[in-house]
Design an enzyme around this catalytic site. Sequence first.
Site, short mmCIF file in Angstrom:
data_model
loop_
_atom_site.label_atom_id
_atom_site.label_comp_id
_atom_site.label_asym_id
_atom_site.label_seq_id
_atom_site.Cartn_x
_atom_site.Cartn_y
_atom_site.Cartn_z
N GLU A 99 -1.95 -9.05 4.31
CA GLU A 99 -1.92 -9.44 5.72
C GLU A 99 -3.32 -9.54 6.33
OE1 GLU A 99 -1.33 -4.90 5.83
OE2 GLU A 99 -0.98 -6.58 4.47
N CYS A 117 0.82 -1.20 0.00
CA CYS A 117 0.00 0.00 0.00
C CYS A 117 0.87 1.27 0.00
CB CYS A 117 -0.99 -0.03 1.17
SG CYS A 117 -2.37 1.12 0.97
N HIS A 155 -3.73 -5.26 0.72
CA HIS A 155 -3.16 -5.73 2.00
C HIS A 155 -3.26 -7.24 2.12
CE1 HIS A 155 -2.62 -1.77 3.98
NE2 HIS A 155 -3.61 -1.41 3.21
#
Length: 199
Positions: free
Chosen positions: A174, A85, A172
């Site tokens: 994660e 990002c 993202h």
Amino acid sequence: MRVINETILIIDYGSQYTQLIARKIREQNVYCVVRPYNKIDSNIIKNKSLSGVILSGGPNSVKDKRSPKLNKKILAIKKPILGICYGLQLLCKEFEGKISQSNLREYGHSLITIKNKSILFYGVKKTNQVWMSHGDHIEKEPKNFTITSLSNKNIISSIENKRKKIFALQFHPEVYHSLEGKKIFSNFLFKICKITKKF
């Protein structure tokens, strides 16, 4: 047992998800350390155990002159880098790509489609769900970087420079909403950073 001296450095640019990145790395039995972007000393960067670097997301815009900058010493160590990002946008700016402000913030579930073969996406479905959270986007990728995926809104969602071992994601991986996130991290750790996985 895993080789103990293989380390991933996570540089935190103020993302609410930074600890999730660390968790995803540790879940794969890889050691990592998290450091604020403004507290990166030479001992950390020059540590022989360093296998790769991850640049986190963050709330700032790279277009703001007061926003956190990329420490160029990170590029000089020539270790694989994964920008996420804000990390992607830092890398794009550093290599003279063009970042623009979006008219509509892209936040929430999104679909991306892989457009070019990438080791980062090895074994990942061509079209898959990810989690987006950004206001700025890449308008023009840097020279010698390849666009590897686009979102369903036709926004560049990943780029890479294979020769420099620099990879960057607008989304993202994660966050659990990114369904192939674990696989993407695994590819970065074991195929790109060459971390030794032993049982």
